[in-house]
Structures are given as C-alpha cells and as structure tokens.
Design an enzyme around this catalytic site. Structure first.
Site, PDB file in Angstrom:
ATOM      1  N   GLU A 150      45.251  48.851  42.570  1.00 51.22           N
ATOM      2  CA  GLU A 150      44.064  49.017  43.416  1.00 51.22           C
ATOM      3  C   GLU A 150      44.273  48.394  44.808  1.00 51.22           C
ATOM      4  OE1 GLU A 150      40.717  47.576  41.138  1.00 51.22           O
ATOM      5  OE2 GLU A 150      40.590  49.457  40.044  1.00 51.22           O
ATOM      6  N   GLU A 307      42.187  53.637  34.578  1.00 51.54           N
ATOM      7  CA  GLU A 307      41.322  52.601  33.993  1.00 51.54           C
ATOM      8  C   GLU A 307      39.913  53.139  33.897  1.00 51.54           C
ATOM      9  OE1 GLU A 307      41.078  48.910  36.127  1.00 51.54           O
ATOM     10  OE2 GLU A 307      43.224  48.878  36.540  1.00 51.54           O
TER      11      GLU A 307
HETATM   12  C1  GAL Z   1      39.867  46.888  37.975  1.00 51.36           C
HETATM   13  C2  GAL Z   1      41.234  46.214  37.964  1.00 51.36           C
HETATM   14  C3  GAL Z   1      41.611  45.721  36.577  1.00 51.36           C
HETATM   15  C4  GAL Z   1      40.460  44.973  35.960  1.00 51.36           C
HETATM   16  C5  GAL Z   1      39.247  45.880  35.938  1.00 51.36           C
HETATM   17  C6  GAL Z   1      38.033  45.262  35.287  1.00 51.36           C
HETATM   18  O1  GAL Z   1      39.331  46.935  39.245  1.00 51.36           O
HETATM   19  O2  GAL Z   1      42.221  47.111  38.393  1.00 51.36           O
HETATM   20  O3  GAL Z   1      42.743  44.884  36.664  1.00 51.36           O
HETATM   21  O4  GAL Z   1      40.202  43.832  36.712  1.00 51.36           O
HETATM   22  O5  GAL Z   1      38.905  46.207  37.262  1.00 51.36           O
HETATM   23  O6  GAL Z   1      36.937  46.150  35.290  1.00 51.36           O
END
Ligand code: GAL
Length: 656
Positions: A150, A307
């Site tokens: 990110e 994710e």
């Molecule tokens: C994202 C990040 C992950 C984790 C996740 C939690 O923004 O890439 O590493 O922190 O959020 O929701």
C-alpha cells in the site's frame, strides 16, 4: 491468465509466520489445505527479520516457510518488505525519517515511517529487493511478486529537506524556467513570487490557506516519488526474476493521494485492498464501486483482491463484525466484477501488536468458529467457480473518475466545506447499481463507447477533457454532469469568463453565482425532489430547463437542464440530489441514451454479467427470482426459466 503459474482462482491471505513459533507452521499449511487456500502473501513486513543488521541476511526461516508451503501445494506471492524499514535503518540514516507537514519528525515503532525521497532508504530498499529476488527467483512456490505494501498509505508526502530538494528538481523538469512556475502557480497573488528555485518549499503548514497550485504540484510530485520507488523495485524483480509478474496492492477509492490510472500502467497485475466501512448503510454498493474502479484501471482485464477482511477490522471507530453470509457475498461481488483472486488480511489472527483485534481466516477461536466454516465453504465454492476465471465483465454505462479533480476539489477555501468528491460519485453509482446497470469507470479524457456517460464532480477540467466530452456528445452520447464541474484548469485557476468555463458551451448555460446551502438547509425542486448542500443561479444559454428550484437561494431558477449538441445530449444537475432523488433525472437521461433500467428485478439484487456468466447476489432478506436458463455453478443444478436466489445468497449461472 494474470498469474500464469496458478491454474485456479487465487484464494488465501497475508501469511505472517514470523509472528508464530515454527511448530505452528506445519499446522498452518494443513489448515490452509483444508480451506482450499492456494496462494499466500509472505514477508510483507519482514525486513528486520531478513536483515537484522545492515548487510547481514537471515533467509533460513523464509527458506523453510517457502519449502513447507510448496510441499503443501500452496503458491507464494512474495513481498518485498520495504514498507517496514528496520530500526537500524532509521537510526543509522536519520535523514530517512518521515517528516510531517508541521515539521514533526515521526518515530519508529510502526510502519512506513520513511521519507519516500530518501536516497538512503532507496538504496537499502534496492539491496533487500535484490537479495530476495536473487535467492527466490527459482523457488518453485513463487508465482507472484508483491512490491512493498500500500504505497503511500501512511506516508503519502514527506516535508523534510531531502523532499524539498527533490521537489525542486521535479519542478525544474516540469517548468524549465522559474517564470513558467511563477505563472502556473499565480504567484502574483499575496506576493508569492519566487526569484530563485532554492526559495521553493514543499506545501508545508502555512498560517492560512496555502497556494493551491503549489499544493496540487506537491501532491503530483509526492505520488511520483512513490511510483519511482515502485518502478525501482519492479525493475530489479524483472531483471533477476524474469517471468514472474509483479504487483502491488492499491487502495482504490479510499486512497486519495495515488493516481491509480498512472500506477496501473506500471504493474504487471492490478491488485486491490478493500475494507468495508462497517457503519455505512448498504456498504456493498461502495464495494461494487471500488471493484468496478479497480477493473477500470486494470483496463478491463481480471485483477486480484489482495486484502479484504473475513469480519471486523481493527482501525475503524466501531469495528462491526460481518453479518451471516456477508463474507461470501462480499467475496463473490469482487469476483463478479472481475477479480480472479480473493485474499484476506490475514491468514491467522495475530496474538499481539496493533492488529490483534482484526479478523482473520483463522480466528483466535480456531476452527470451531463460524468465520472458519465460512472460509472453508468459500474455498469450496471457488472450486466450482473456476470457469469464471479469465472472463471479462460487460458494462452498460460510463462514469468519469479523476484523482486530480478529487485533490483539487477538497483543497482549502472552496465555496462549501461540504463538497465531497467520492460522495457525488457514490450517489450516481448507487442509482445505477439499483437500476442493475454496470459501470465502466473512465479517465476524463477517454470517454467510453457506452451511450451514457456520467461526470459526477469534475471541478478541475482541462481543455483536453472538455474537448473529449464535447466530441462524445456530438457523436451521439448522453452526458450527465453534476454541479461545480468545469471550474478550474490543472493549476486551480478559474477558466476565463463565466462558470463553468470549460463546459459552458457544451452544457449551454452559465452559472452566475454559486449558492451553497447552510448545513441544516434543504431545498425542493418542482418534481418533488429534495436537495441539499449546493445550489446555483443558472442562466440557460441554449439549454432547456427541465427542473427548477421551488425555494432556497436559487428559487425559480433552473436546477436541471438539458442541452442537445450534435447527435447527443448534455444534462446538467446543479444541486445535490441523493440517489433516490436522482431517479427522475437519470431515467430521462437513460431514455435519451436508449438504456432501460431493469425495473423488473428487486433493487437489492446485484446482477453482473461476466463472460457467459450472470452472477446474482441477493442482499435482501427475501428470496429473489431472476429469469434465466442455464446451469447454476454453485449448486450444479440446471435452471430452465427462473433462477431462485435465496435471501442473502449468491447464484452464478452459465447462460451460453
Ligand atoms: C491494510 C494493510 C494490512 C493491514 C490491513 C488491516 O491497509 O495493508 O497490512 O494492516 O490494512 O485492515
């Protein structure tokens, strides 16, 4: 296929084995297999474990993890760990620390606390990337590289002296002459003229509103610095590990600071992270919007969810657990809109650290939990959905999305603090979603082939964009433009003459004055609709008034206009109508475009066409029916005429 070495829909999550004793790893692999997991992202924040001191590398643990995964038939999306610089780096190279707008120097103990322009950070990031690529290029588990994490999530801009120098270099390239910069930044205002490049600073904290053109350029520069960091890692990976695609996880629609149209041209595979805003009503519509935007930047090709969450996150004010069936609906909605892979943050819930209350595929409660059962069921469902992989989504309507206009709209000293870019896009998107019309997002300069194009909020409109939109209408398109669009150029300078300078000929009107509303005020239109936030005093100059204000500061003036141009029509909506109140206008615009909303279907039934498949997601509490003939993939049952979609369920029918 976007990951050539993976022959299934990708399924898995972020795997952080370094948080667990090695005895747990074989159990992880066994449970991954039970859940149907076939791809995990490894090593995202492992820099300090891989390089505990500068130039000292420890790969034995990662060797073991990759071998174990490979032994279990699980492929690896291997991350470069550069989003989490180790403490030694920050201390040995203090100039690599992140500095905030007010000059505050950020500390260690979190992640991304580095200056994106730091040569020390860049050199160290290149070294660890080379080490990883050299060691693992030939590993049989490796199918995808995941650069960083990110980009710009926590450090979108740095305001230190290194950044200042890099900003000046970037400006010299952009403007060549100082006079050109002074002109672009309109430095005659408040006597801001620069006589030497050395006088120029990043858009630091100022006692009152700073120069908007400087702020826009600083945003552009900052995004470029992150992109340069990505390119550097990607080029190393391509050189040392040819044939393995490189991705990085975007945060589309939620990350304001990265122009992902530009990023998408640089990655081999487009990936996105998406988290629901748990307290937002009907948040599955925002999910659909983000998925459509991800597909758009991917050029219509399949993409990956790298994710999302199985249930609650840990970083919202109230972290609401997902409702029964929501994990499955969310995942399959991404799939419906073009995703060829569904990964979660994260595989096993952490016991410690800032994210210990974040949901995971394997919760603290282990396998005796509903989340685990849902995860296993989804893995099995994806097996039946294999044929969907690689197919493309069919859209009906175009919609403009522009990061620079978003940046500009929300700088200081606008006529109202209530102007909100994403809110406007979402309102129009929501109406189309309920009408079962699928959106293709486009760049402002790149109108689509679809007969209807919505421009929800385009405050910053260049002459090039105005020309492209005019051609679109002249060639027969129907355009719908919302308020406060076409106002300024790329330097935030008002286009000459009456508003909306860039679009007034196309829209056939001028706006004499903006008449924003008080926070608790609303107005009524003569079709019964209620509006708030914004009104304008419009004078038609060729356009026909279709709806007018009944009350409020623009009472009796036109509120919505229609202007035939060439073979098409340009509509203008000068006030903030919520999705329901947009119904009248958008139905008329659809009629102009020859499009028919699917009124025969329940509004809460999400319906997307992907290749020969129709994917129906029932978000309502009642069962739904869809006229369809073919084979249903999830149940394997034939359907001859009417597909039954139980409340909260998903059905995927092959219609050819
Ligand atoms: C994202 C990040 C992950 C984790 C996740 C939690 O923004 O890439 O590493 O922190 O959020 O929701």
């Amino acid at each position: 296929m976007i990951i050539p070495r993976l022959d299934r829909i990708a399924y898995g999550g972020d795997y952080n084995p370094e948080q667990w004793p090695p005895e747990v790893w074989p159990e992880d692999v066994r449970l991954m297999r039970e859940a149907g997991v076939n791809l995990v992202t490894v090593g995202v924040f492992s820099w300090a474990q891989l390089e505990p001191a500068e130039g000292e590398y420890r790969f034995d643990w990662l060797d073991r993890v990759l071998d174990l995964l490979h032994g279990g038939g699980i492929a690896v999306d291997l991350a470069t760990p550069t989003a989490a610089p180790p403490a030694w780096l920050t201390h040995r190279y203090p100039a690599s620390r992140l500095v905030g707008r007010a000059g505050q120097v950020f500390g260690t103990g979190a992640r991304q606390s580095f200056c994106p322009s730091s040569p020390d950070y860049r050199a160290a990031a290149a070294r660890i990337t080379e080490q990883l690529a050299t060691r693992y290029a030939g590993h049989p588990a490796l199918v995808l590289w995941h650069a960083h994490n990110e980009y710009g999530c926590h450090n979108p801009s740095c305001y230190c002296e290194t950044s200042a120098a890099a900003f000046r270099t970037w400006l010299r390239r952009r403007y060549g002459e100082l006079a050109a910069l002074n002109a672009a930044w309109s430095t005659t205002f408040w006597g801001q003229r620069y006589g030497d490049w050395a006088e120029i600073e990043p858009a630091r904290l100022t006692p009152t509103a700073g120069n908007p053109a400087q702020q826009l350029d600083f945003l552009r520069f900052s995004a470029e610095e992150h992109l340069a960091n990505f390119r550097a890692e990607r080029d190393i990976l391509h050189r040392l590990s040819p044939g393995i695609p490189v991705t990085t996880n975007f945060m589309i629609a939620s990350c304001k600071t990265m122009d992902y149209w530009r990023w998408a041209d640089e990655v081999d595979v487009v990936s996105n992270d998406h988290y629901l805003r748990a307290e937002q009503a009907d948040n599955h519509i925002e999910l659909a919007m983000a998925a459509d935007l991800t597909r758009a930047v991917a050029g219509g090709r399949p993409w990956l969810v790298l994710e999302h969450s199985t249930s609650a996150v840990n970083w919202q004010p109230r972290n609401i657990a997902k409702r029964p069936g929501e994990l499955r609906r969310n995942s399959l909605a991404h799939l419906a809109r073009g995703a060829d892979g569904l990964l979660f943050f994260q595989w096993r819930a952490s016991r410690f650290g800032a994210e210990k209350f974040h949901s995971a595929m394997l919760p603290h409660g282990g396998t005796e939990t509903q989340v685990w059962r849902d995860v296993v069921a989804l893995g099995a469902a994806l097996d039946s959905l294999g044929p969907v992989r690689g197919t493309t989504v069919r859209a009906d309507v175009g919609m403009v999305w522009d990061w620079e206009s978003w940046w500009a709209l929300e700088l200081d000293c606008r006529p109202s603090v209530d102007l909100d870019y994403v809110e406007r896009v979402h309102a129009y998107y929501e109406w189309l979603w309920r009408a079962h019309l699928t959106v293709e997002f486009v760049r402002p300069t790149d109108p689509p082939d679809h007969p209807l194009l919505i421009v929800p909020s385009l405050y910053l409109t260049t002459a090039e964009t105005a020309t492209a939109l005019t051609r679109y209408v002249e060639n027969g398109g129907t355009l719908v433009v919302s308020y406060f669009s076409g106002i300024v150029d790329a330097n935030d300078a008002v286009h000459p003459g009456p508003h909306p300078g860039a679009l007034r000929d196309l829209l056939g009107l001028t706006v004499e004055e903006f008449r924003p509303l008080r926070s608790d005020e609303s107005v009524h239109l003569d079709n019964g609709a209620t509006a708030d936030t914004w009104t304008e005093l419009i004078t038609p100059r060729g356009a026909t008034p279709i709806l007018s204000y009944l009350d409020g500061p623009a009472a009796a003036a036109p509120a919505v206009t229609r202007h035939p141009v060439g073979g098409g029509v340009a509509w203008y909506v000068s006030t903030r109508l919520r999705a329901g109140d947009l119904d009248d206008v958008l139905r008329r615009a659809c009629a102009d475009a020859g499009l028919a909303p699917r009124d025969d279907l329940p509004a809460d039934l999400e319906l997307v066409r992907r290749g020969p498949f129709r994917i129906a997601i029932n978000h309502a509490d009642q069962d739904a029916k869809l006229p369809a003939t073919g084979t249903e993939l999830l149940t394997g049952s034939p359907c001859d005429g009417l597909l039954h979609i139980p409340a909260g369920e998903v059905r995927v029918i092959r219609t050819d």
